[in-house]
Design a protein around this motif. Structure first.
Motif, short mmCIF file in Angstrom:
data_model
loop_
_atom_site.label_atom_id
_atom_site.label_comp_id
_atom_site.label_asym_id
_atom_site.label_seq_id
_atom_site.Cartn_x
_atom_site.Cartn_y
_atom_site.Cartn_z
N MET A 128 0.85 -1.20 0.00
CA MET A 128 0.00 0.00 0.00
C MET A 128 0.88 1.25 0.00
O MET A 128 1.83 1.34 0.78
CB MET A 128 -0.91 0.00 1.24
CG MET A 128 -1.85 1.19 1.30
SD MET A 128 -2.86 1.24 2.81
CE MET A 128 -4.01 -0.08 2.51
N LYS A 129 0.57 2.20 -0.86
CA LYS A 129 1.34 3.43 -0.92
C LYS A 129 0.98 4.36 0.24
O LYS A 129 -0.13 4.29 0.78
CB LYS A 129 1.08 4.14 -2.25
CG LYS A 129 1.58 3.36 -3.47
CD LYS A 129 1.32 4.13 -4.75
CE LYS A 129 1.86 3.36 -5.96
NZ LYS A 129 1.59 4.07 -7.23
N MET A 144 -6.72 -0.88 -2.19
CA MET A 144 -5.49 -0.15 -1.94
C MET A 144 -4.36 -1.09 -1.51
O MET A 144 -3.21 -0.92 -1.92
CB MET A 144 -5.73 0.93 -0.87
CG MET A 144 -6.65 2.05 -1.34
SD MET A 144 -6.95 3.32 -0.09
CE MET A 144 -5.32 4.06 0.05
N LYS A 145 -4.67 -2.09 -0.71
CA LYS A 145 -3.64 -3.05 -0.28
C LYS A 145 -3.08 -3.81 -1.47
O LYS A 145 -1.89 -4.14 -1.51
CB LYS A 145 -4.24 -4.02 0.73
CG LYS A 145 -4.54 -3.42 2.09
CD LYS A 145 -5.23 -4.44 2.98
CE LYS A 145 -5.61 -3.82 4.32
NZ LYS A 145 -6.38 -4.78 5.16
N ASP A 146 -3.93 -4.10 -2.44
CA ASP A 146 -3.49 -4.86 -3.62
C ASP A 146 -2.89 -3.97 -4.71
O ASP A 146 -2.51 -4.47 -5.77
CB ASP A 146 -4.67 -5.64 -4.20
CG ASP A 146 -5.11 -6.78 -3.29
OD1 ASP A 146 -4.28 -7.20 -2.44
OD2 ASP A 146 -6.26 -7.24 -3.40
N GLY A 147 -2.85 -2.67 -4.48
CA GLY A 147 -2.28 -1.76 -5.46
C GLY A 147 -3.17 -1.48 -6.65
O GLY A 147 -2.71 -0.92 -7.66
N ILE A 148 -4.44 -1.86 -6.56
CA ILE A 148 -5.36 -1.63 -7.67
C ILE A 148 -5.83 -0.18 -7.69
O ILE A 148 -6.04 0.41 -8.74
CB ILE A 148 -6.55 -2.61 -7.57
CG1 ILE A 148 -6.04 -4.05 -7.65
CG2 ILE A 148 -7.60 -2.33 -8.65
CD1 ILE A 148 -7.07 -5.08 -7.30
N ARG A 149 -6.01 0.38 -6.52
CA ARG A 149 -6.33 1.81 -6.41
C ARG A 149 -5.37 2.43 -5.40
O ARG A 149 -4.91 1.76 -4.46
CB ARG A 149 -7.78 2.01 -5.93
CG ARG A 149 -8.83 1.39 -6.81
CD ARG A 149 -10.19 1.98 -6.56
NE ARG A 149 -10.36 3.22 -7.30
CZ ARG A 149 -11.45 3.98 -7.23
NH1 ARG A 149 -12.43 3.66 -6.40
NH2 ARG A 149 -11.57 5.08 -7.96
N ASP A 150 -5.09 3.70 -5.57
CA ASP A 150 -4.29 4.40 -4.58
C ASP A 150 -4.88 5.78 -4.35
O ASP A 150 -5.85 6.18 -5.00
CB ASP A 150 -2.82 4.48 -4.99
CG ASP A 150 -2.64 5.09 -6.37
OD1 ASP A 150 -3.52 5.88 -6.79
OD2 ASP A 150 -1.65 4.79 -7.04
N MET A 197 -3.48 -7.79 -11.66
CA MET A 197 -2.63 -6.71 -12.15
C MET A 197 -1.80 -7.12 -13.38
O MET A 197 -1.25 -6.27 -14.07
CB MET A 197 -1.68 -6.26 -11.04
CG MET A 197 -2.39 -5.67 -9.83
SD MET A 197 -3.06 -4.02 -10.15
CE MET A 197 -1.56 -3.04 -10.04
N ARG A 236 -9.45 -0.68 -14.79
CA ARG A 236 -8.33 -0.40 -13.88
C ARG A 236 -7.32 0.53 -14.52
O ARG A 236 -6.80 1.45 -13.87
CB ARG A 236 -7.68 -1.72 -13.47
CG ARG A 236 -6.41 -1.57 -12.66
CD ARG A 236 -5.88 -2.88 -12.08
NE ARG A 236 -6.15 -4.04 -12.86
CZ ARG A 236 -5.44 -4.45 -13.93
NH1 ARG A 236 -4.39 -3.76 -14.32
NH2 ARG A 236 -5.76 -5.55 -14.57
N LYS A 237 -7.01 0.28 -15.79
CA LYS A 237 -6.02 1.10 -16.51
C LYS A 237 -6.59 1.44 -17.89
O LYS A 237 -6.49 0.63 -18.82
CB LYS A 237 -4.69 0.35 -16.65
CG LYS A 237 -3.58 1.19 -17.28
CD LYS A 237 -2.28 0.40 -17.34
CE LYS A 237 -1.17 1.24 -17.96
NZ LYS A 237 0.09 0.48 -18.09
#
Length: 328
Positions: free
Chosen positions: A1-2, A38-44, A124, A131-132
């Motif tokens: 997570m960022k 957020m933990k999986d880096g899918i959203r920040d 990802m 997602r992207k």
């Protein structure tokens, strides 16, 4: 997570003020979907605005019906006496979703904002326009057993996962939001969520910085002949393959008014207008229910692996109508 900055809002007005001048700010309520993403880096996010002390936790009668606060939990909403008596369809749909533990944490505003459960969105390593944007849709030519049969396109074939939202679509709810300039506006529920189009990353028609403060329900017309049917792979903690929400008002055996919505079949809760048109003004018969279901499913456009949803949807509509009409 960022890393992110954390803020705690003390009111709805304070919350929308905090989003000003912050590039990637997100509201945090129950956190049952956002934190996993957020933990999986899918959203920040650059900033999180915690809403848990910002109010919006009341359910009460309004001038036109019932007002449900955005921060009321799903469990408290489903079990509230005014919801159970006046809007039993909503109560049943909420209780069909997730688990008791999640319903105790999840909020109404968060529920209708939750992201799709399309596995390509969560992987990802795979392309996903949601997602992207611009990366492609892995599900379009991949495994698409659980994906959309209505309203999809080449950009995205994901479905919306909420049970609660299907009932709110059937009940013709309205979403009240507050903008960062302090102005409020109302969004009819049928216009709240979006089909993917060219911007599948956008699930809804909220503007940047807008906060859901309540969900408004019209007067309680549909109190008796209602039914929520959820068809899924297992009986607990599974999202709908197909769901159907039915609300009817009968005058004798004639259908005076009918509302039908489907879940698990489109990028948004799917209002079954073709079925409604067939039902309205006609006597209750098995043949009428079959005709209504067939009319709705004529518009389905299945993918390589989900053609079964067309027949499943037809049968689910018929059964939900039959159960709603049979309520003593």
């Amino acid at each position: 997570m960022k890393l992110f900055e954390y803020h705690r809002a003390v009111s709805a007005e304070d919350a929308v003020r905090l989003v000003n001048d912050r590039p990637e700010v997100r509201f945090l309520a129950g956190g049952t979907n956002l934190l996993d993403l957020m933990k999986d880096g899918i959203r920040d996010a650059s900033d999180l605005v915690d809403l848990t002390r910002a109010g919006m936790t009341e359910i009460g009668k309004s001038k036109d019906g019932l007002s449900i606060g955005a921060l009321v939990t799903n469990a408290d909403t489903a079990n509230h006496p005014l919801v159970r008596s006046g809007y039993p369809l909503l109560s049943r749909a909420i209780l069909a979703g997730a688990t008791m533990q999640i319903r105790n944490m999840a909020t109404n505003g968060g529920n209708i904002l939750q992201r799709t459960r399309c596995p390509y969105y969560y992987d990802m390593a795979m392309p996903c326009n949601k997602r992207k944007p611009g990366s492609g849709c892995g599900a379009l030519e991949g495994l698409n057993r659980t994906h959309a049969i209505f309203g999809a396109g080449d950009s995205c074939v994901a479905v919306h996962p909420s049970d609660m939202a299907v009932a709110l679509a059937a009940l013709d709810a309205t979403v009240t939001v507050l903008a960062s300039d302090g102005q409020a506006r109302s969004i009819p529920f049928a216009e709240f969520h979006r089909l993917p189009g060219e911007n599948p990353e956008q699930d809804n028609n909220l503007r940047k910085g807008e906060l859901i403060v309540s969900i408004e329900l019209p007067p309680p017309v549909f109190t008796k002949h209602v039914y929520y049917l959820k068809v899924r792979d297992r009986t607990s903690y599974a999202f709908a393959l197909v769901s159907v929400a039915v609300a009817m008002e009968l005058d004798g055996d004639v259908i005076k008014a009918a509302r039908v919505a489907m879940g698990g079949v489109a990028h948004k809760p799917w209002l079954a207008t073709r079925a409604q048109d067939v039902l309205r003004g006609n006597p209750v018969t098995p043949e009428l229910f079959e005709k209504a279901a067939a009319a709705e499913m004529e518009g389905a456009r299945p993918l390589a692996h989900n053609a079964y949803k067309v027949e499943l949807g037809r049968r689910a509509i018929v059964r939900a109508l039959r159960e709603a009409a049979a309520v003593a």
